[in-house]
Scaffold this motif. Structure first.
Motif, PDB file in Angstrom:
ATOM      1  N   GLY A 131       0.833  -1.199   0.000  1.00  0.00           N
ATOM      2  CA  GLY A 131       0.000   0.000   0.000  1.00  0.00           C
ATOM      3  C   GLY A 131       0.862   1.242   0.000  1.00  0.00           C
ATOM      4  O   GLY A 131       1.801   1.355  -0.789  1.00  0.00           O
ATOM      5  N   GLU A 132       0.542   2.193   0.856  1.00  0.00           N
ATOM      6  CA  GLU A 132       1.325   3.420   0.935  1.00  0.00           C
ATOM      7  C   GLU A 132       2.749   3.127   1.389  1.00  0.00           C
ATOM      8  O   GLU A 132       2.971   2.348   2.305  1.00  0.00           O
ATOM      9  N   ARG A 133       3.676   3.787   0.757  1.00  0.00           N
ATOM     10  CA  ARG A 133       5.076   3.626   1.121  1.00  0.00           C
ATOM     11  C   ARG A 133       5.505   4.747   2.067  1.00  0.00           C
ATOM     12  O   ARG A 133       5.038   5.884   1.956  1.00  0.00           O
ATOM     13  N   GLU A 134       6.383   4.436   2.987  1.00  0.00           N
ATOM     14  CA  GLU A 134       6.925   5.457   3.877  1.00  0.00           C
ATOM     15  C   GLU A 134       7.893   6.345   3.103  1.00  0.00           C
ATOM     16  O   GLU A 134       8.798   5.853   2.429  1.00  0.00           O
ATOM     17  N   VAL A 135       7.701   7.662   3.209  1.00  0.00           N
ATOM     18  CA  VAL A 135       8.538   8.624   2.509  1.00  0.00           C
ATOM     19  C   VAL A 135       9.063   9.655   3.502  1.00  0.00           C
ATOM     20  O   VAL A 135       8.598   9.746   4.632  1.00  0.00           O
ATOM     21  N   ALA A 136      10.037  10.432   3.040  1.00  0.00           N
ATOM     22  CA  ALA A 136      10.663  11.413   3.937  1.00  0.00           C
ATOM     23  C   ALA A 136       9.990  12.772   3.869  1.00  0.00           C
ATOM     24  O   ALA A 136       9.953  13.500   4.870  1.00  0.00           O
ATOM     25  N   THR A 137       9.464  13.134   2.691  1.00  0.00           N
ATOM     26  CA  THR A 137       8.879  14.459   2.512  1.00  0.00           C
ATOM     27  C   THR A 137       7.622  14.386   1.662  1.00  0.00           C
ATOM     28  O   THR A 137       7.382  13.400   0.961  1.00  0.00           O
ATOM     29  N   ALA A 138       6.843  15.453   1.714  1.00  0.00           N
ATOM     30  CA  ALA A 138       5.611  15.541   0.925  1.00  0.00           C
ATOM     31  C   ALA A 138       5.257  17.002   0.712  1.00  0.00           C
ATOM     32  O   ALA A 138       5.726  17.892   1.454  1.00  0.00           O
ATOM     33  N   PHE A 139       4.443  17.264  -0.317  1.00  0.00           N
ATOM     34  CA  PHE A 139       3.800  18.558  -0.463  1.00  0.00           C
ATOM     35  C   PHE A 139       2.372  18.404   0.081  1.00  0.00           C
ATOM     36  O   PHE A 139       1.593  17.594  -0.451  1.00  0.00           O
ATOM     37  N   LEU A 140       2.034  19.160   1.119  1.00  0.00           N
ATOM     38  CA  LEU A 140       0.755  19.028   1.804  1.00  0.00           C
ATOM     39  C   LEU A 140      -0.125  20.241   1.566  1.00  0.00           C
ATOM     40  O   LEU A 140       0.357  21.376   1.473  1.00  0.00           O
ATOM     41  N   ILE A 141      -1.440  20.010   1.488  1.00  0.00           N
ATOM     42  CA  ILE A 141      -2.425  21.077   1.333  1.00  0.00           C
ATOM     43  C   ILE A 141      -3.088  21.318   2.681  1.00  0.00           C
ATOM     44  O   ILE A 141      -3.589  20.376   3.314  1.00  0.00           O
ATOM     45  N   PHE A 142      -3.132  22.573   3.107  1.00  0.00           N
ATOM     46  CA  PHE A 142      -3.728  22.914   4.390  1.00  0.00           C
ATOM     47  C   PHE A 142      -5.073  23.635   4.172  1.00  0.00           C
ATOM     48  O   PHE A 142      -5.306  24.226   3.116  1.00  0.00           O
ATOM     49  N   PRO A 143      -5.949  23.579   5.175  1.00  0.00           N
ATOM     50  CA  PRO A 143      -7.233  24.259   5.040  1.00  0.00           C
ATOM     51  C   PRO A 143      -7.065  25.744   4.780  1.00  0.00           C
ATOM     52  O   PRO A 143      -6.079  26.356   5.214  1.00  0.00           O
ATOM     53  N   ALA A 144      -7.984  26.343   4.043  1.00  0.00           N
ATOM     54  CA  ALA A 144      -7.919  27.769   3.748  1.00  0.00           C
ATOM     55  C   ALA A 144      -7.888  28.569   5.046  1.00  0.00           C
ATOM     56  O   ALA A 144      -8.618  28.270   5.994  1.00  0.00           O
ATOM     57  N   GLY A 145      -7.029  29.563   5.090  1.00  0.00           N
ATOM     58  CA  GLY A 145      -6.934  30.414   6.279  1.00  0.00           C
ATOM     59  C   GLY A 145      -5.927  29.966   7.288  1.00  0.00           C
ATOM     60  O   GLY A 145      -5.615  30.693   8.243  1.00  0.00           O
ATOM     61  N   ASN A 146      -5.359  28.758   7.125  1.00  0.00           N
ATOM     62  CA  ASN A 146      -4.368  28.254   8.081  1.00  0.00           C
ATOM     63  C   ASN A 146      -2.973  28.819   7.776  1.00  0.00           C
ATOM     64  O   ASN A 146      -2.615  28.986   6.634  1.00  0.00           O
TER      65      ASN A 146
END
Length: 327
Positions: A312-327
């Motif tokens: 399934g999902e592989r463990e990674v070191a980094t990611a680009f993440l989306i945060f809720p609007a206004g955060n």
């Protein structure tokens, strides 16, 4: 008698496995299947695990082949570090949109994020030990979506633990790693939401007010022009993760399938195909991220794509993440 039979069975089983591995390796790397052999080599190079080629081939391949499959984070053609500054701090639209695109050899999930300032880099909280799956990162950072990110080194060799980011890594303005190289591609976001990509040094990134950065590559699109001028990009066909930006600031995340996970026609995408898709979508800047079994996209707590890793999902070191609007 029972113990003797059990021992004999175990020994025979071990011998059968060893025989099958040796025979399979010789057929794959020295048999009449050049296309399959090249596909395996390209896949290892794409996923930054070229060091596996030597043991898989039983140390029977020429040294130049082994060296060619080792990690390369350089640009296809040298990207410029001169950029025209853009400011996307005042994006009015916040709704994230997801589409599906069917290519000739792959299917792609495409995510559009109109406000680029909602995207930040996430780094494993176990840095130096092991990575996190994308879903774990989303929960840990309270993000709503994202894609896997950049290069990493396996702390426990061969096990895909993803504990140590390679190259330059910046999260919310804080430098996490600074392994500078003159030919490594850095993919970064400025404090005004502009995506930049190229062989930047840390000092150059800081002068551009970069707050988020990680390392992979190559650069696919710069100033609205494709960077691949000859061939397909050189890394064969595989699952891909790509990031880009349109002239209005909208960020584009693309994750493709591959390795036949959805059938024999879905072998994956080439770098050229990803470049051309980004250009079709209106990207003025785009870069390749870690692919293969790392390729993962999530939104609102659910997997958008189907990762090719058997676990399934592989463990990674980094990611680009989306945060809720206004955060």
């Amino acid at each position: 008698m029972f113990v003797r039979r059990a021992v004999r069975f175990i020994l025979y089983s071990i011998m059968a496995v060893v025989y099958a591995f040796v025979l399979g390796s010789l057929l794959l790397f020295h048999g009449p299947f050049p296309a399959v052999r090249q596909y395996v080599i390209d896949s290892l190079e794409t996923t930054m695990h070229g060091y596996l080629l030597e043991p898989l081939a039983l140390d029977t391949l020429p040294e130049k082949v082994i060296q060619s499959a080792k990690p390369h984070l350089r640009d296809i053609q040298q990207a410029s570090t001169h950029v025209v500054r853009e400011n996307f701090l005042h994006s009015k639209t916040t709704a994230v949109r997801i589409e599906t695109y069917h290519g000739s050899t792959y299917t792609a999930d495409i995510m559009f994020i109109p406000d680029p300032t909602r995207v930040r880099v996430g780094v494993t909280k176990y840095i130096g030990k092991f990575g996190m799956t994308l879903s774990e990162m989303l929960n840990y950072y309270h993000a709503i979506g994202g894609i896997n990110g950049g290069a990493f080194q396996d702390v426990q060799h061969w096990r895909g633990t993803g504990g140590s980011p390679q190259g330059i890594t910046i999260m919310d303005g804080k430098v996490i790693t600074d392994q500078q190289s003159s030919n490594q591609t850095v993919i970064a976001l400025t404090n005004e939401g502009q995506l930049i990509t190229g062989p930047y040094t840390l000092s150059q990134l800081q002068k551009l007010h970069v707050t988020q950065a990680l390392t992979f590559g190559p650069t696919l699109v710069q100033n609205g022009q494709g960077m691949i001028k000859n061939g397909n990009g050189g890394w064969g066909y595989a699952p891909r993760t790509v990031i880009g930006q349109k002239s209005d600031g909208t960020l584009i995340f693309i994750v493709t399938d591959g390795r036949g996970i959805h059938g024999p026609n879905d072998i994956g995408a080439s770098l050229l195909q990803m470049q051309n898709l980004m250009l079709r979508l209106g990207a003025v800047t785009a870069a390749n991220l870690d692919g293969g079994s790392s390729s993962t996209m999530m939104y609102n707590g659910k997997l958008v794509n189907q990762p090719t890793d058997v676990l399934g999902e592989r463990e990674v070191a980094t990611a680009f993440l989306i945060f809720p609007a206004g955060n």
